[in-house]
Design a protein around this motif. Structure first.
Motif, mmCIF file in Angstrom:
data_model
loop_
_atom_site.group_PDB
_atom_site.id
_atom_site.type_symbol
_atom_site.label_atom_id
_atom_site.label_comp_id
_atom_site.label_asym_id
_atom_site.label_seq_id
_atom_site.Cartn_x
_atom_site.Cartn_y
_atom_site.Cartn_z
ATOM 1 N N ALA A 76 41.610 24.018 60.471
ATOM 2 C CA ALA A 76 42.779 23.139 60.354
ATOM 3 C C ALA A 76 43.829 23.483 61.406
ATOM 4 O O ALA A 76 44.585 22.632 61.856
ATOM 5 N N GLN A 77 43.865 24.765 61.806
ATOM 6 C CA GLN A 77 44.823 25.185 62.835
ATOM 7 C C GLN A 77 44.307 24.881 64.234
ATOM 8 O O GLN A 77 44.937 25.242 65.218
ATOM 9 N N GLY A 78 43.122 24.292 64.313
ATOM 10 C CA GLY A 78 42.584 23.935 65.620
ATOM 11 C C GLY A 78 41.679 24.994 66.226
ATOM 12 O O GLY A 78 41.245 24.880 67.367
ATOM 13 N N ILE A 79 41.411 26.051 65.452
ATOM 14 C CA ILE A 79 40.513 27.093 65.963
ATOM 15 C C ILE A 79 39.116 26.768 65.439
ATOM 16 O O ILE A 79 38.818 26.983 64.267
ATOM 17 N N LYS A 80 38.287 26.212 66.295
ATOM 18 C CA LYS A 80 37.034 25.617 65.815
ATOM 19 C C LYS A 80 35.828 26.560 65.897
ATOM 20 O O LYS A 80 34.877 26.387 65.155
ATOM 21 N N ALA A 81 35.867 27.507 66.819
ATOM 22 C CA ALA A 81 34.674 28.324 67.056
ATOM 23 C C ALA A 81 34.538 29.410 65.997
ATOM 24 O O ALA A 81 34.525 30.597 66.288
ATOM 25 N N VAL A 82 34.470 28.981 64.755
ATOM 26 C CA VAL A 82 34.439 29.941 63.663
ATOM 27 C C VAL A 82 33.446 29.473 62.593
ATOM 28 O O VAL A 82 33.291 28.280 62.360
ATOM 29 N N THR A 83 32.741 30.427 61.994
ATOM 30 C CA THR A 83 31.782 30.064 60.956
ATOM 31 C C THR A 83 31.657 31.194 59.939
ATOM 32 O O THR A 83 32.102 32.315 60.192
ATOM 33 N N ALA A 84 31.058 30.872 58.803
ATOM 34 C CA ALA A 84 30.783 31.895 57.797
ATOM 35 C C ALA A 84 29.310 31.812 57.424
ATOM 36 O O ALA A 84 28.829 30.752 57.057
ATOM 37 N N ILE A 85 28.614 32.930 57.578
ATOM 38 C CA ILE A 85 27.203 32.945 57.172
ATOM 39 C C ILE A 85 27.148 33.533 55.775
ATOM 40 O O ILE A 85 27.563 34.669 55.567
ATOM 41 N N ASN A 86 26.667 32.762 54.827
ATOM 42 C CA ASN A 86 26.621 33.288 53.465
ATOM 43 C C ASN A 86 25.468 32.677 52.672
ATOM 44 O O ASN A 86 24.823 31.736 53.115
ATOM 45 N N SER A 87 25.262 33.207 51.490
ATOM 46 C CA SER A 87 24.101 32.802 50.706
ATOM 47 C C SER A 87 24.279 31.393 50.132
ATOM 48 O O SER A 87 23.354 30.822 49.585
ATOM 49 N N PHE A 88 25.458 30.850 50.275
ATOM 50 C CA PHE A 88 25.743 29.517 49.772
ATOM 51 C C PHE A 88 25.206 28.440 50.725
ATOM 52 O O PHE A 88 24.959 27.309 50.337
ATOM 53 N N MET A 89 25.041 28.829 51.988
ATOM 54 C CA MET A 89 24.496 27.903 52.992
ATOM 55 C C MET A 89 23.040 27.618 52.666
ATOM 56 O O MET A 89 22.331 28.503 52.196
ATOM 57 N N ASP A 90 22.575 26.374 52.940
ATOM 58 C CA ASP A 90 21.140 26.206 52.725
ATOM 59 C C ASP A 90 20.382 26.817 53.910
ATOM 60 O O ASP A 90 20.958 27.129 54.957
ATOM 61 N N ARG A 91 19.076 26.980 53.706
ATOM 62 C CA ARG A 91 18.294 27.776 54.635
ATOM 63 C C ARG A 91 18.345 27.216 56.063
ATOM 64 O O ARG A 91 18.529 27.948 57.040
ATOM 65 N N ASN A 92 18.204 25.884 56.156
ATOM 66 C CA ASN A 92 18.182 25.263 57.477
ATOM 67 C C ASN A 92 19.495 25.442 58.226
ATOM 68 O O ASN A 92 19.511 25.716 59.420
ATOM 69 N N GLU A 93 20.560 25.303 57.473
ATOM 70 C CA GLU A 93 21.873 25.459 58.083
ATOM 71 C C GLU A 93 22.021 26.886 58.599
ATOM 72 O O GLU A 93 22.533 27.126 59.694
ATOM 73 N N ARG A 94 21.525 27.819 57.794
ATOM 74 C CA ARG A 94 21.652 29.217 58.178
ATOM 75 C C ARG A 94 20.845 29.491 59.452
ATOM 76 O O ARG A 94 21.306 30.171 60.365
ATOM 77 N N ILE A 95 19.635 28.928 59.491
ATOM 78 C CA ILE A 95 18.801 29.130 60.682
ATOM 79 C C ILE A 95 19.488 28.525 61.912
ATOM 80 O O ILE A 95 19.554 29.141 62.971
ATOM 81 N N ARG A 96 20.059 27.351 61.718
ATOM 82 C CA ARG A 96 20.732 26.675 62.844
ATOM 83 C C ARG A 96 21.905 27.530 63.351
ATOM 84 O O ARG A 96 22.024 27.771 64.550
ATOM 85 N N VAL A 97 22.717 28.012 62.428
ATOM 86 C CA VAL A 97 23.865 28.831 62.837
ATOM 87 C C VAL A 97 23.393 30.136 63.478
ATOM 88 O O VAL A 97 23.899 30.549 64.523
ATOM 89 N N THR A 98 22.382 30.756 62.875
ATOM 90 C CA THR A 98 21.905 32.037 63.399
ATOM 91 C C THR A 98 21.354 31.887 64.820
ATOM 92 O O THR A 98 21.471 32.789 65.643
ATOM 93 N N LYS A 99 20.773 30.726 65.093
ATOM 94 C CA LYS A 99 20.228 30.494 66.441
ATOM 95 C C LYS A 99 21.319 30.268 67.481
ATOM 96 O O LYS A 99 21.090 30.425 68.664
ATOM 97 N N ASN A 100 22.474 29.836 66.999
ATOM 98 C CA ASN A 100 23.531 29.453 67.942
ATOM 99 C C ASN A 100 24.794 30.295 67.801
ATOM 100 O O ASN A 100 25.901 29.788 67.927
ATOM 101 N N LEU A 101 24.595 31.576 67.539
ATOM 102 C CA LEU A 101 25.761 32.417 67.288
ATOM 103 C C LEU A 101 26.721 32.476 68.469
ATOM 104 O O LEU A 101 27.918 32.701 68.302
ATOM 105 N N ASP A 102 26.184 32.258 69.682
ATOM 106 C CA ASP A 102 27.057 32.361 70.851
ATOM 107 C C ASP A 102 28.073 31.223 70.946
ATOM 108 O O ASP A 102 28.954 31.245 71.792
ATOM 109 N N ARG A 103 27.952 30.259 70.057
ATOM 110 C CA ARG A 103 28.954 29.181 70.057
ATOM 111 C C ARG A 103 30.253 29.599 69.380
ATOM 112 O O ARG A 103 31.231 28.881 69.420
ATOM 113 N N TYR A 104 30.198 30.737 68.682
ATOM 114 C CA TYR A 104 31.350 31.115 67.866
ATOM 115 C C TYR A 104 32.104 32.309 68.451
ATOM 116 O O TYR A 104 31.532 33.148 69.136
ATOM 117 N N LYS A 105 33.399 32.350 68.146
ATOM 118 C CA LYS A 105 34.219 33.508 68.514
ATOM 119 C C LYS A 105 34.386 34.420 67.299
ATOM 120 O O LYS A 105 34.546 35.620 67.426
#
Ligand SMILES: Nc1ncnc2c1ncn2[C@@H]1O[C@H](COP(=O)(O)OP(=O)(O)OP(=O)(O)O)[C@@H](O)[C@H]1O
Ligand SMILES: [Mg+2]
Ligand SMILES: [Zn+2]
Length: 507
Positions: free
Chosen positions: A78-107
């Protein structure tokens, strides 16, 4: 204007740093491992959020609760800082795989200690390059690491695996003893310490001794009939939280909900959001609620049950008055109240007399391929609590008897049982002492503020509000004023203070 202030203004919209923030940020930017202790609600998150923005590599934040991570990510976006994510057990498996593959997109990547036991995630982070490794709510290492969430004790291995990035551990409550435990468990004995006073000068304290749980309910009803401020009521039992919420709903014309760990994740998130958005007046909750919840206008914290240690109490009352306005804490005590925390301690640690039998069972069950049955099977067969089994399992891991995949070999240490017994006894004594300190505080006749904070800091500051019931504060005489919802949200600090406490407190 210097660079840090400029970045603070541009990215977060604040004009200046609060006490302690700047030094910690400079330490971290200079690559110094740091333990930062700042009171609840004073802005610990910024101590890593700003560096995350400035550092080249990724910042990893170990956070104990999913709701906390989700909240922070939402707020940052909401503050405009977009390169942020949370990896947690609440994410579904595919989403987690997608995020894990693209970790370099985040600060900035939030993650639970359990997720860091996942090789794919650690490998991904390693490839991306971690510059800063943060442990938020670092007292969890000491408070939960030993039994409940033993992955907290393995963070030092993850840090090593990630190539020793700068480490920042943050907490609002850590006695010198707990500080040492954090340093030891992170394997960072030379960590730089930035310890700030953690007493809250805008909270008044009161304890009321009553005879039964029913009289607590009467006290609460009477107080809340004339008190219209955002309120949290803490319970040590889910049943009690639900029961009191339901009873108050029939007695008071207010929006009331309960919250505890036995609820569905989505229900919990909903209640939290409603409370955050001023759509609920009162929340009846267990300790599962509140950590890092950044609601500014909570004014009253009632303890229907007291927590098993002063640290938890300080954390819980610290959720009041995050905006600096006058707030109050009321603890209700009835004889026999110590049974509940006593039972909690007993449910967290295995009974030493049962240890030989438990180890025998495990050995028998190991089977030919050396694989242990699932945790749930063992817990069910032995009628252990999850914490009790986690404690034993972790010690078996430490002794080289069992690895992550549950492959097990017999112990080569003839003294294993004896050592395990000693460890259980040590932890038991430790927890028992903590509980005694808490009970002692409840029966304190001197100034509650002084005695509450004395094991955390040398001196307490002068409060800006009436101090405590030993220093002439009487919660029944606060002139709580009607506060409508828009008033709660707006106004200056002083206006809100005046509107909530009226002209102060009648003595
Ligand atoms: N320099 C600053 N100026 C003004 N507001 C700030 C500043 N730093 C942080 N804040 C605000 O203070 C509030 C509390 O911050 P934060 O959630 O980081 O506290 P915390 O110390 O982590 O508390 P807790 O111990 O409960 O986790 C946030 O709303 C944040 O935006
Ligand atoms: Mg925080
Ligand atoms: Zn006092």
């Amino acid at each position: 204007m210097d660079r840090l202030i400029e970045e603070l203004k541009n990215n977060f919209g604040y004009d200046h740093f609060r006490d302690g923030q700047r030094t910690i940020i400079e330490d971290v930017m200079n690559g110094r491992d740091t333990l930062g202790i700042l009171p609840t609600g004073t802005g610990k998150s910024l101590c890593y959020q700003l560096p995350a923005h400035l550092l080249k590599g990724v910042t990893v934040v170990v956070s104990p609760l999913i709701s906390l991570m989700v909240d922070q990510v939402k707020q940052l976006k909401a503050q405009g800082i977009k390169a942020v994510t949370a990896i947690n057990s609440f994410m579904d498996r595919n989403e987690r795989i997608r995020v894990t593959k693209n970790l370099d997109r985040y600060k900035l990547i939030y993650v639970s200690p359990e997720m860091l036991q996942n090789d794919d995630i650690v490998d991904g982070l390693k490839r991306t390059g971690v510059d800063l490794f943060v442990i938020d709510e670092a007292h969890c290492i000491s408070q939960w690491g030993h039994e409940f969430r033993t992955d907290y004790l393995k963070l030092h291995l993850v840090i090593e695996e990630l190539g020793d990035p700068t480490v920042l551990a943050l907490s609002a409550t850590a006695t010198p003893e707990v500080q040492d435990d954090i340093l030891e468990k992170l394997n960072k004995p030379d960590m730089n310490k930035r310890i700030h006073p953690m007493d809250k000068t805008n909270i008044s304290f009161a304890v009321k001794h009553v005879t039964t749980p029913e009289s607590k309910l009467i006290e609460i009803t009477q107080l809340l009939e004339r008190t219209h401020v955002p309120t949290m009521i803490y319970f040590s039992s889910r049943q009690w939280a639900e029961r009191v919420a339901t009873e108050l709903q029939t007695k008071l014309n207010k929006r009331i909900a309960f919250y505890h760990g036995g609820m569905e994740q989505t229900d919990r998130m909903l209640v939290q959001q409603q409370f955050m958005n001023d759509q609920l007046d009162i929340i009846c909750c267990t300790s599962a609620f509140g950590m890092g919840v950044d609601k500014k206008n909570i004014r009253l914290i009632i303890h229907f049950h007291f927590p098993p240690q002063l640290e938890s109490f300080i954390q819980e009352i610290g959720r009041a008055g995050r905006d600096g306005a006058a707030s109050a804490s009321l603890l209700l005590y009835a004889p026999k109240d110590h049974y509940l925390p006593q039972m909690l301690i007993e449910s967290e640690l295995p009974d030493v007399n049962r240890l030989p039998g438990i180890l025998n069972y495990v050995e028998r069950k190991r089977g030919q391929n050396g694989v242990l049955p699932l945790d749930e099977v063992i817990i069910g067969d032995l009628e252990l609590s999850e914490s009790q089994w986690n404690f034993i399992h972790f010690q078996m891991e430490q002794a080289g008897m069992v690895d992550n995949r549950h492959i097990m070999k017999p112990t080569e240490d003839p003294d294993f049982l004896q050592k395990l017994t000693m460890l259980v006894q040590e932890r038991w004594t430790y927890k028992q002492n903590k509980l005694n300190e808490m009970v002692h505080w409840i029966h304190e006749t001197g100034c509650r503020r002084v005695s509450l904070y004395q094991s955390f800091q040398d001196n307490t500051r002068l409060p800006e509000v009436p101090c405590c019931d030993a220093c002439e504060f009487d919660i029944d005489e606060i002139e709580w004023q009607e506060v409508n919802r828009t008033e709660i949200a707006g106004g200056t600090w002083e206006e809100r203070l005046a509107s909530i406490f009226g002209r102060g407190v009648a003595r």
